[in-house]
Design an enzyme around this catalytic site. Structure first.
Site, PDB file in Angstrom:
ATOM      1  N   ASP A 158       0.835  -1.200   0.000  1.00 34.73           N
ATOM      2  CA  ASP A 158       0.000   0.000   0.000  1.00 34.73           C
ATOM      3  C   ASP A 158       0.873   1.254   0.000  1.00 34.73           C
ATOM      4  O   ASP A 158       1.976   1.246   0.545  1.00 34.73           O
ATOM      5  CB  ASP A 158      -0.888  -0.025   1.252  1.00 34.73           C
ATOM      6  N   HIS A 171       3.109   3.682  -8.882  1.00 35.61           N
ATOM      7  CA  HIS A 171       2.965   2.263  -9.238  1.00 35.61           C
ATOM      8  C   HIS A 171       4.223   1.759  -9.950  1.00 35.61           C
ATOM      9  O   HIS A 171       4.672   0.639  -9.734  1.00 35.61           O
ATOM     10  CB  HIS A 171       1.732   2.056 -10.118  1.00 35.61           C
ATOM     11  N   LEU A 221      11.495 -19.841  -4.653  1.00 36.95           N
ATOM     12  CA  LEU A 221      10.356 -19.134  -4.058  1.00 36.95           C
ATOM     13  C   LEU A 221       9.081 -19.290  -4.900  1.00 36.95           C
ATOM     14  O   LEU A 221       9.123 -19.117  -6.119  1.00 36.95           O
ATOM     15  CB  LEU A 221      10.705 -17.640  -3.970  1.00 36.95           C
TER      16      LEU A 221
HETATM   17  C1  FPP Z   1      -1.628   0.384  -3.412  1.00 39.77           C
HETATM   18  O1  FPP Z   1      -1.234   1.709  -3.501  1.00 39.77           O
HETATM   19  C2  FPP Z   1      -1.140  -0.336  -4.515  1.00 39.77           C
HETATM   20  C3  FPP Z   1      -1.904  -0.917  -5.471  1.00 39.77           C
HETATM   21  C4  FPP Z   1      -3.373  -0.854  -5.499  1.00 39.77           C
HETATM   22  C5  FPP Z   1      -1.309  -1.629  -6.550  1.00 39.77           C
HETATM   23  C6  FPP Z   1      -0.062  -2.381  -6.236  1.00 39.77           C
HETATM   24  C7  FPP Z   1       0.607  -2.525  -7.502  1.00 39.77           C
HETATM   25  C8  FPP Z   1       1.940  -2.506  -7.719  1.00 39.77           C
HETATM   26  C9  FPP Z   1       2.942  -2.462  -6.654  1.00 39.77           C
HETATM   27  C10 FPP Z   1       2.429  -2.511  -9.090  1.00 39.77           C
HETATM   28  C11 FPP Z   1       1.955  -3.632  -9.942  1.00 39.77           C
HETATM   29  C12 FPP Z   1       2.451  -4.916  -9.450  1.00 39.77           C
HETATM   30  C13 FPP Z   1       2.950  -5.903 -10.206  1.00 39.77           C
HETATM   31  C14 FPP Z   1       3.284  -7.188  -9.570  1.00 39.77           C
HETATM   32  C15 FPP Z   1       3.227  -5.736 -11.628  1.00 39.77           C
HETATM   33  P1  FPP Z   1      -2.353   2.825  -3.613  1.00 39.77           P
HETATM   34  O2  FPP Z   1      -2.411   3.238  -5.038  1.00 39.77           O
HETATM   35  O3  FPP Z   1      -3.616   2.344  -3.020  1.00 39.77           O
HETATM   36  O4  FPP Z   1      -1.683   3.920  -2.750  1.00 39.77           O
HETATM   37  P2  FPP Z   1      -2.409   5.025  -1.852  1.00 39.77           P
HETATM   38  O5  FPP Z   1      -3.148   4.271  -0.785  1.00 39.77           O
HETATM   39  O6  FPP Z   1      -1.270   5.821  -1.321  1.00 39.77           O
HETATM   40  O7  FPP Z   1      -3.297   5.791  -2.767  1.00 39.77           O
END
Ligand code: FPP
Length: 230
Positions: A11, A28, A122
């Site tokens: 997150d 991201h 893994l």
């Molecule tokens: C949460 O941050 C993150 C996500 C909803 C997406 C997680 C995705 C990645 C790390 C990249 C894609 C992954 C792969 C494996 C290719 P948020 O956007 O909710 O952050 P915020 O809470 O600060 O708004």
């Protein structure tokens, strides 16, 4: 003892970008770099299963441009980054309902899973269009289809996306929020929870090691009591 299965709610990508006055999609992009680092670190540490929450069933509510950017990153990860991880022994499994993804993403998922399926390092689970309630419901639908009327806990577990894998010992959530967000509800019944304030793009291999050290100092009782030595 080191945890066998670590699950992570990644997150804070959006907040990381906002703090730097960048568009959320940059967060991201940086988040994917962290994914690669943490997968490698987990593999070197000898963790057996790592489950990452990348896209939830609720994430489709995000603006179209953000979803598009996440799909581009996902495709990039599956087509480019997976090779290096595969050489290191990583075996990929996707958890979630893949029917909603475009054909090209489904092809990349299929290719990446096939490419890594004989690896013995893994086991990397990436949760995509994943929701724990949906996972449990689809398990019940499948059991009903197969005429299973009295499932045991083990039966239900065998119909989840994580079938055959041990439940997470440790659940980490970054960015300081105390929420489960519909992640692995069945599997985390006895997981130890570790919340860290850092935003996901800032999370490092050292942070993973700190979480593991913290886990190693916990007394797991699984509902029982710890007996004093006589
Ligand atoms: C949460 O941050 C993150 C996500 C909803 C997406 C997680 C995705 C990645 C790390 C990249 C894609 C992954 C792969 C494996 C290719 P948020 O956007 O909710 O952050 P915020 O809470 O600060 O708004």
């Amino acid at each position: 003892m080191i945890p066998v299965h670590v699950a992570i709610i990644m997150d804070g990508n959006g907040r990381w970008a906002k703090k730097k006055s960048l568009p959320r999609t940059f967060g991201h992009r940086q988040g994917v770099k962290t994914v690669k680092k943490i997968v490698k670190a987990a593999n070197s540490l000898g963790i057996k299963v790592l489950t990452l929450y990348a896209f939830s069933t609720e994430n489709w509510k995000r603006p179209e441009n953000e979803i598009k950017a996440l799909m581009v990153l996902l495709k990039y990860f599956l087509s480019k980054e997976i090779d290096e991880l595969s050489r290191e022994g990583v075996k990929l499994r996707i958890l979630g309902d893949l029917s909603k993804f475009s054909k090209d993403i489904k092809i990349e998922i299929d290719k990446a899973c096939k490419r890594t399926c004989n690896n013995t390092g893994l086991e990397l689970n990436i949760a995509l269009n994943y929701g724990a309630r949906q996972e449990i419901l689809q398990a019940f639908e499948e059991m009903l289809k197969q005429g299973i009327k009295k499932p045991t806990e083990a039966t239900l577990s065998s119909f989840l996306y994580t079938a055959g894998q041990p439940d997470p010992d440790l659940l980490i959530r970054t960015s300081g929020e105390f929420r489960i967000s519909n992640f692995l509800l069945w599997q985390i019944a006895y997981s130890e929870i570790y919340i860290v304030d850092k935003l996901w793009p800032d999370f490092t291999a050292q942070d993973l090691e700190n979480a593991i050290k913290n886990f190693e100092n916990r007394q797991r009782r699984f509902g029982g009591i710890v007996l004093e030595k006589q």
